[in-house]
Design an enzyme around this catalytic site. Structure first.
Site, PDB file in Angstrom:
ATOM      1  N   TYR A   1      24.608  -8.629  17.881  1.00 34.60           N
ATOM      2  CA  TYR A   1      25.186  -9.636  18.592  1.00 34.60           C
ATOM      3  C   TYR A   1      26.426  -9.175  19.447  1.00 34.60           C
ATOM      4  O   TYR A   1      26.573  -9.649  20.615  1.00 34.60           O
ATOM      5  CB  TYR A   1      25.632 -10.530  17.457  1.00 34.60           C
ATOM      6  CG  TYR A   1      26.438 -11.794  17.840  1.00 34.60           C
ATOM      7  CD1 TYR A   1      26.019 -12.737  18.757  1.00 34.60           C
ATOM      8  CD2 TYR A   1      28.010 -11.727  17.391  1.00 34.60           C
ATOM      9  CE1 TYR A   1      26.686 -14.012  19.165  1.00 34.60           C
ATOM     10  CE2 TYR A   1      28.453 -13.090  17.873  1.00 34.60           C
ATOM     11  CZ  TYR A   1      28.150 -14.012  18.742  1.00 34.60           C
ATOM     12  OH  TYR A   1      28.727 -14.909  18.950  1.00 34.60           O
TER      13      TYR A   1
ATOM     14  N   SER B   1      33.030 -14.155  22.774  1.00 32.17           N
ATOM     15  CA  SER B   1      33.423 -13.966  21.607  1.00 32.17           C
ATOM     16  C   SER B   1      34.278 -12.973  21.107  1.00 32.17           C
ATOM     17  O   SER B   1      34.538 -11.955  21.843  1.00 32.17           O
ATOM     18  CB  SER B   1      32.152 -13.651  20.774  1.00 32.17           C
ATOM     19  OG  SER B   1      32.685 -13.508  19.369  1.00 32.17           O
TER      20      SER B   1
HETATM   21  N1  LIG Z   1      30.471 -20.205  15.801  1.00 27.53           N
HETATM   22  C1  LIG Z   1      31.171 -19.279  16.259  1.00 27.53           C
HETATM   23  O1  LIG Z   1      31.848 -18.629  15.382  1.00 27.53           O
HETATM   24  C2  LIG Z   1      31.080 -18.374  17.313  1.00 27.53           C
HETATM   25  C3  LIG Z   1      32.177 -17.602  17.840  1.00 27.53           C
HETATM   26  C4  LIG Z   1      32.332 -17.006  19.342  1.00 27.53           C
HETATM   27  C5  LIG Z   1      31.377 -17.379  19.966  1.00 27.53           C
HETATM   28  N2  LIG Z   1      30.540 -18.158  19.599  1.00 27.53           N
HETATM   29  C6  LIG Z   1      29.368 -18.755  20.625  1.00 27.53           C
HETATM   30  O2  LIG Z   1      29.443 -19.798  20.983  1.00 27.53           O
HETATM   31  C7  LIG Z   1      28.033 -20.452  21.662  1.00 27.53           C
HETATM   32  C8  LIG Z   1      27.671 -21.531  20.875  1.00 27.53           C
HETATM   33  O3  LIG Z   1      27.416 -21.437  19.462  1.00 27.53           O
HETATM   34  P1  LIG Z   1      27.720 -22.384  18.310  1.00 27.53           P
HETATM   35  O4  LIG Z   1      28.602 -21.790  17.566  1.00 27.53           O
HETATM   36  O5  LIG Z   1      28.005 -23.886  18.866  1.00 27.53           O
HETATM   37  O6  LIG Z   1      26.426 -22.304  17.673  1.00 27.53           O
HETATM   38  P2  LIG Z   1      25.164 -23.440  17.505  1.00 27.53           P
HETATM   39  O7  LIG Z   1      25.734 -24.799  17.028  1.00 27.53           O
HETATM   40  O8  LIG Z   1      24.340 -23.094  16.444  1.00 27.53           O
HETATM   41  O9  LIG Z   1      24.802 -24.014  18.893  1.00 27.53           O
HETATM   42  C9  LIG Z   1      23.955 -23.028  19.630  1.00 27.53           C
HETATM   43  C10 LIG Z   1      23.222 -23.645  20.906  1.00 27.53           C
HETATM   44  O10 LIG Z   1      22.566 -22.946  21.594  1.00 27.53           O
HETATM   45  C11 LIG Z   1      21.425 -23.337  21.824  1.00 27.53           C
HETATM   46  N3  LIG Z   1      20.465 -22.581  22.167  1.00 27.53           N
HETATM   47  C12 LIG Z   1      20.070 -21.587  21.310  1.00 27.53           C
HETATM   48  N4  LIG Z   1      19.014 -20.591  22.097  1.00 27.53           N
HETATM   49  C13 LIG Z   1      18.607 -21.578  23.276  1.00 27.53           C
HETATM   50  C14 LIG Z   1      17.633 -21.329  24.237  1.00 27.53           C
HETATM   51  N5  LIG Z   1      16.961 -20.205  24.096  1.00 27.53           N
HETATM   52  N6  LIG Z   1      17.794 -22.235  25.165  1.00 27.53           N
HETATM   53  C15 LIG Z   1      18.698 -23.335  25.239  1.00 27.53           C
HETATM   54  N7  LIG Z   1      19.589 -23.562  24.383  1.00 27.53           N
HETATM   55  C16 LIG Z   1      19.483 -22.605  23.365  1.00 27.53           C
HETATM   56  C17 LIG Z   1      21.155 -24.354  20.582  1.00 27.53           C
HETATM   57  O11 LIG Z   1      20.055 -25.488  20.922  1.00 27.53           O
HETATM   58  P3  LIG Z   1      18.582 -25.607  20.706  1.00 27.53           P
HETATM   59  O12 LIG Z   1      18.289 -24.704  19.269  1.00 27.53           O
HETATM   60  O13 LIG Z   1      18.398 -27.155  20.714  1.00 27.53           O
HETATM   61  O14 LIG Z   1      18.049 -24.890  21.751  1.00 27.53           O
HETATM   62  C18 LIG Z   1      22.528 -24.958  20.181  1.00 27.53           C
HETATM   63  O15 LIG Z   1      22.707 -26.012  21.006  1.00 27.53           O
HETATM   64  C19 LIG Z   1      27.247 -19.195  21.319  1.00 27.53           C
HETATM   65  O16 LIG Z   1      26.843 -18.313  22.560  1.00 27.53           O
HETATM   66  C20 LIG Z   1      27.779 -18.271  20.298  1.00 27.53           C
HETATM   67  O17 LIG Z   1      27.598 -16.930  20.473  1.00 27.53           O
HETATM   68  C21 LIG Z   1      30.458 -18.880  18.425  1.00 27.53           C
END
Ligand SMILES: NC(=O)c1ccc[n+]([C@@H]2O[C@H](COP(=O)([O-])OP(=O)(O)OC[C@H]3O[C@@H](n4cnc5c(N)ncnc54)[C@H](OP(=O)(O)O)[C@@H]3O)[C@@H](O)[C@H]2O)c1
Length: 279
Positions: free
Chosen positions: A151, A138
């Site tokens: 985080y 991130s």
């Molecule tokens: N959105 C942003 O602004 C942003 C910015 C920078 C980086 N990121 C990073 O991008 C990645 C994805 O985030 P997102 O924004 O797409 O959020 P999201 O829509 O909430 O997706 C998160 C995913 O991670 C899975 N997950 C969470 N805990 C897990 C576990 N213990 N085992 C397996 N799967 C797990 C969830 O699936 P289940 O709940 O079905 O397990 C879900 O599919 C993360 O690493 C986040 O830190 C996001």
């Protein structure tokens, strides 16, 4: 006919991971889409040929082992060409208010989960002398903000691990790439792991920072870039012949990172506080 290359994407039930699974499948990969919510994975696998649903909790080593056994059975033991370590959630709140168990779960998913997958896929990649690991960090892995220290610490860890791993596995023909998204419009703020409320005796002291931090995060995520845009960057990083070690997405986030890391710390602190509307 050659069999398609194999990719494993964690956190594929929503957001960036789901979009990445679809993008990689479009580019000809067989994609093992892993997460805990099996209904969402089943719907994804049905909607797109080339995607295989795999139930996996990255923070549970036994669950990772079970999922890997299925993947190895499906790939004839050859493992995956690409691993996208994307599963994660974002714990928010001032450091003093974060109960130890919550921080441990934050690291358990974002850091130890990622490490568990890395250790799982590497033996087969080393045996084949090729492979690519794409770790989702991130912008918060480059600069940290008040209310995001827990985080941010996990993403700094993702950066450090990736920078070391890249050099360690290069001799085996394996690349390690970091993707550093800015705010992305996903359900990250609504994840049950992030929203779990554990009251802290210090909550009152930080009431204003907590409220401003929450409002700032919600607003930024809502107007963030699309998950599809990040998925394209991830798929490019997974397939490019000579990928760079890290990609900020969008590239324009480079200006923010460059300014905040070049400014004297006290000045950078003022900019960050102003950004979230706090004093
Ligand atoms: N959105 C942003 O602004 C942003 C910015 C920078 C980086 N990121 C990073 O991008 C990645 C994805 O985030 P997102 O924004 O797409 O959020 P999201 O829509 O909430 O997706 C998160 C995913 O991670 C899975 N997950 C969470 N805990 C897990 C576990 N213990 N085992 C397996 N799967 C797990 C969830 O699936 P289940 O709940 O079905 O397990 C879900 O599919 C993360 O690493 C986040 O830190 C996001």
């Amino acid at each position: 006919m050659d069999s398609p290359p194999n990719a494993l994407v964690t956190g594929a039930s929503s957001g960036i991971g789901r979009a990445t699974a679809i993008e990689l499948a479009r580019r000809g990969f067989r994609v093992f889409a892993a997460a805990r919510r099996e209904d969402a994975l089943a719907e994804l696998a049905e909607s797109m040929p080339g995607i295989v649903a795999v139930a996996m909790d990255v923070s549970d080593p036994e669950s990772v082992d079970r999922a890997w056994a299925k993947i190895q059975a499906d790939t004839g033991g050859s493992g995956v060409d690409v691993l996208v370590n994307n599963a994660g959630f974002a714990l928010a709140g001032p450091i003093e208010t974060l109960a130890a168990g919550r921080l441990e779960r934050q690291f358990g998913t974002n850091v130890f989960g990622m490490l568990s997958l890395i250790r799982t896929v590497l033996p087969a990649m080393r045996a084949r002398g090729t492979g690519r690991i794409v770790n989702i960090s991130s912008v918060v892995g480059r600069v940290t903000f008040p209310g995001m220290g827990g985080y941010g610490a996990t993403k700094y860890a993702v950066e450090a691990i990736s920078d070391a791993l890249r050099l360690e596995v290069a001799p085996f023909g394996i690349d390690v790439v970091l993707i550093e998204p800015s705010f992305v419009a996903t359900a990250i703020g609504a994840s049950a792991d992030a929203l779990e409320v554990v009251p802290s005796p210090a909550d009152d002291a930080y009431r204003e920072l907590i409220a401003r931090g929450r409002d700032y995060m919600t607003a930024q995520v809502a107007k963030g870039i699309s998950a599809d845009r990040v998925a394209t960057a991830i798929a490019d990083a997974a397939t490019r012949r000579n990928p760079r070690p890290r990609y900020l997405v969008p590239g324009s986030a480079m200006a923010l990172v460059a300014v905040l890391t070049a400014l004297p710390d006290r000045l950078a602190d003022r900019v960050k506080l102003r950004a979230i509307g706090a004093r």
